[in-house]
Design a protein around this motif. Structure first.
Motif, mmCIF file in Angstrom:
data_model
loop_
_atom_site.group_PDB
_atom_site.id
_atom_site.type_symbol
_atom_site.label_atom_id
_atom_site.label_comp_id
_atom_site.label_asym_id
_atom_site.label_seq_id
_atom_site.Cartn_x
_atom_site.Cartn_y
_atom_site.Cartn_z
ATOM 1 N N PRO A 1 41.811 19.260 -10.918
ATOM 2 C CA PRO A 1 43.172 19.801 -11.023
ATOM 3 C C PRO A 1 44.126 19.047 -10.097
ATOM 4 C CG PRO A 1 41.577 21.567 -10.742
ATOM 5 C CD PRO A 1 40.844 20.281 -10.523
ATOM 6 N N VAL A 2 45.333 18.811 -10.592
ATOM 7 C CA VAL A 2 46.316 18.048 -9.828
ATOM 8 C C VAL A 2 46.651 18.745 -8.514
ATOM 9 C CG1 VAL A 2 48.394 19.013 -10.907
ATOM 10 C CG2 VAL A 2 48.412 16.673 -10.043
ATOM 11 N N VAL A 3 46.572 20.063 -8.491
ATOM 12 C CA VAL A 3 46.869 20.795 -7.260
ATOM 13 C C VAL A 3 45.846 20.477 -6.165
ATOM 14 C CG1 VAL A 3 45.611 22.932 -7.775
ATOM 15 C CG2 VAL A 3 47.697 23.024 -6.409
ATOM 16 N N ASP A 4 44.641 20.103 -6.553
ATOM 17 C CA ASP A 4 43.620 19.693 -5.588
ATOM 18 C C ASP A 4 43.772 18.224 -5.195
ATOM 19 O OD1 ASP A 4 42.584 22.240 -5.822
ATOM 20 O OD2 ASP A 4 41.016 21.655 -7.243
ATOM 21 N N LEU A 5 44.312 17.441 -6.098
ATOM 22 C CA LEU A 5 44.464 16.007 -5.882
ATOM 23 C C LEU A 5 45.715 15.671 -5.055
ATOM 24 C CD1 LEU A 5 43.299 13.232 -6.748
ATOM 25 C CD2 LEU A 5 44.794 13.373 -8.746
ATOM 26 N N ALA A 6 46.773 16.439 -5.232
ATOM 27 C CA ALA A 6 48.066 16.138 -4.606
ATOM 28 C C ALA A 6 47.998 15.982 -3.081
ATOM 29 C CB ALA A 6 49.090 17.200 -4.997
ATOM 30 N N PRO A 7 47.387 16.916 -2.350
ATOM 31 C CA PRO A 7 47.375 16.750 -0.886
ATOM 32 C C PRO A 7 46.721 15.444 -0.427
ATOM 33 C CG PRO A 7 46.742 18.980 -1.463
ATOM 34 C CD PRO A 7 46.798 18.191 -2.739
ATOM 35 N N ARG A 8 45.648 15.058 -1.087
ATOM 36 C CA ARG A 8 44.962 13.818 -0.701
ATOM 37 C C ARG A 8 45.849 12.603 -0.967
ATOM 38 N NH1 ARG A 8 40.050 11.204 -3.743
ATOM 39 N NH2 ARG A 8 41.487 11.830 -5.330
ATOM 40 N N LEU A 9 46.525 12.588 -2.128
ATOM 41 C CA LEU A 9 47.385 11.459 -2.457
ATOM 42 C C LEU A 9 48.623 11.411 -1.560
ATOM 43 C CD1 LEU A 9 47.133 11.559 -6.344
ATOM 44 C CD2 LEU A 9 46.011 9.988 -4.776
ATOM 45 N N LEU A 10 49.208 12.568 -1.267
ATOM 46 C CA LEU A 10 50.359 12.605 -0.368
ATOM 47 C C LEU A 10 49.965 12.173 1.042
ATOM 48 C CD1 LEU A 10 52.053 15.867 -1.640
ATOM 49 C CD2 LEU A 10 52.971 13.541 -1.814
ATOM 50 N N ASN A 11 48.799 12.582 1.475
ATOM 51 C CA ASN A 11 48.318 12.174 2.798
ATOM 52 C C ASN A 11 48.120 10.657 2.864
ATOM 53 O OD1 ASN A 11 47.736 13.339 5.353
ATOM 54 N ND2 ASN A 11 45.607 12.725 5.057
ATOM 55 N N LYS A 12 47.607 10.087 1.801
ATOM 56 C CA LYS A 12 47.418 8.631 1.743
ATOM 57 C C LYS A 12 48.766 7.916 1.854
ATOM 58 C CE LYS A 12 45.538 5.043 -1.271
ATOM 59 N NZ LYS A 12 44.874 4.769 -2.550
ATOM 60 N N ARG A 13 49.774 8.398 1.134
ATOM 61 C CA ARG A 13 51.111 7.805 1.191
ATOM 62 C C ARG A 13 51.706 7.962 2.593
ATOM 63 N NH1 ARG A 13 50.753 4.441 -1.999
ATOM 64 N NH2 ARG A 13 52.280 3.642 -0.559
ATOM 65 N N TRP A 14 51.518 9.143 3.197
ATOM 66 C CA TRP A 14 52.050 9.406 4.535
ATOM 67 C C TRP A 14 51.427 8.460 5.564
ATOM 68 C CZ3 TRP A 14 56.036 11.083 6.908
ATOM 69 C CH2 TRP A 14 55.972 11.445 8.256
ATOM 70 N N LYS A 15 50.132 8.221 5.441
ATOM 71 C CA LYS A 15 49.460 7.302 6.363
ATOM 72 C C LYS A 15 50.031 5.891 6.244
ATOM 73 C CE LYS A 15 45.091 9.720 6.951
ATOM 74 N NZ LYS A 15 43.653 9.729 6.710
ATOM 75 N N LYS A 16 50.343 5.456 5.027
ATOM 76 C CA LYS A 16 50.922 4.122 4.846
ATOM 77 C C LYS A 16 52.306 4.039 5.477
ATOM 78 C CE LYS A 16 48.434 2.423 0.886
ATOM 79 N NZ LYS A 16 48.473 1.069 0.379
ATOM 80 N N VAL A 17 53.092 5.098 5.329
ATOM 81 C CA VAL A 17 54.418 5.130 5.953
ATOM 82 C C VAL A 17 54.275 5.100 7.471
ATOM 83 C CG1 VAL A 17 56.433 6.611 6.363
ATOM 84 C CG2 VAL A 17 55.606 6.257 4.031
ATOM 85 N N SER A 18 53.396 5.922 8.001
ATOM 86 C CA SER A 18 53.202 5.980 9.454
ATOM 87 C C SER A 18 52.753 4.633 10.005
ATOM 88 C CB SER A 18 52.172 7.060 9.809
ATOM 89 O OG SER A 18 52.667 8.319 9.470
ATOM 90 N N LYS A 19 51.879 3.970 9.279
ATOM 91 C CA LYS A 19 51.411 2.656 9.718
ATOM 92 C C LYS A 19 52.565 1.649 9.713
ATOM 93 C CE LYS A 19 48.056 -0.962 8.698
ATOM 94 N NZ LYS A 19 47.006 -1.426 7.784
ATOM 95 N N ALA A 20 53.387 1.675 8.665
ATOM 96 C CA ALA A 20 54.517 0.744 8.576
ATOM 97 C C ALA A 20 55.576 1.039 9.638
ATOM 98 C CB ALA A 20 55.146 0.807 7.184
#
Length: 172
Positions: free
Chosen positions: A38-57
């Motif tokens: 379910p997308v509701v289970d997938l969303a937090p992991r994908l958002l966290n991945k994007r957030w980590k890339k922003v934080s690294k940049a």
């Protein structure tokens, strides 16, 4: 309206792709299970991945070069699009403060990118057929005004980043 042979060929290929489930790889038997998450289970992991890339940049934000700022801007935009896509899955009162800060920050980084583009386009160039001191004066004024706005925008971007970084991600 989609008419013409190219459009009809595209629609036929698209229909075949959908009917034949063209996104599946026959050798990967586990993919159907992954696709059923379910997308509701997938969303937090994908958002966290994007957030980590922003934080690294954003590491060493105060000393980023123009190219590094541009990379950060692209990462911020990608995070923003992901947040906007997944936002309906979360309570608006948790999403809205984060999204508002993110939108403001991406706008400021866009202004910074515009300033860098203006400088790159106009610096060390002689407009064809428009030589002379008046043209050079106008070009200098445009570059100077753009760089002044960028200096103010940069200090604002740093403050906005600290604000966004201080907001607890709504998906956690």
């Amino acid at each position: 309206m989609l008419i013409g042979t190219r459009a009809q060929a595209f629609l036929s290929d698209l229909a075949q792709f959908v009917e034949m489930r063209g996104w599946l790889v026959p050798a990967d038997l586990a993919q159907t299970g992954r696709l059923a998450v379910p997308v509701v289970d997938l969303a937090p992991r994908l958002l966290n991945k994007r957030w980590k890339k922003v934080s690294k940049a954003a590491r060493g934000l105060e000393t980023l070069t123009a190219d590094q700022r541009h990379t950060l801007r692209k990462e911020l935009k990608t995070l923003r699009y992901a947040v906007e896509f997944f936002a309906p899955l979360f309570p608006a009162k948790r999403v809205d403060p984060f999204l508002k800060a993110l939108k403001t920050l991406t706008t400021v980084f866009g202004d910074l990118n515009d300033s860098a583009t203006v400088r790159a386009m106009l610096a060390d160039t002689e407009p064809a057929g428009l030589g002379g001191w008046t043209t050079q004066r106008a070009v200098g004024w445009v570059i100077g005004a753009s760089q002044t706005r960028a200096a103010f925008a940069w200090s604002r971007a740093q403050a906005l980043w600290r604000c966004l970084d201080g907001i607890r991600p709504f998906w956690k």
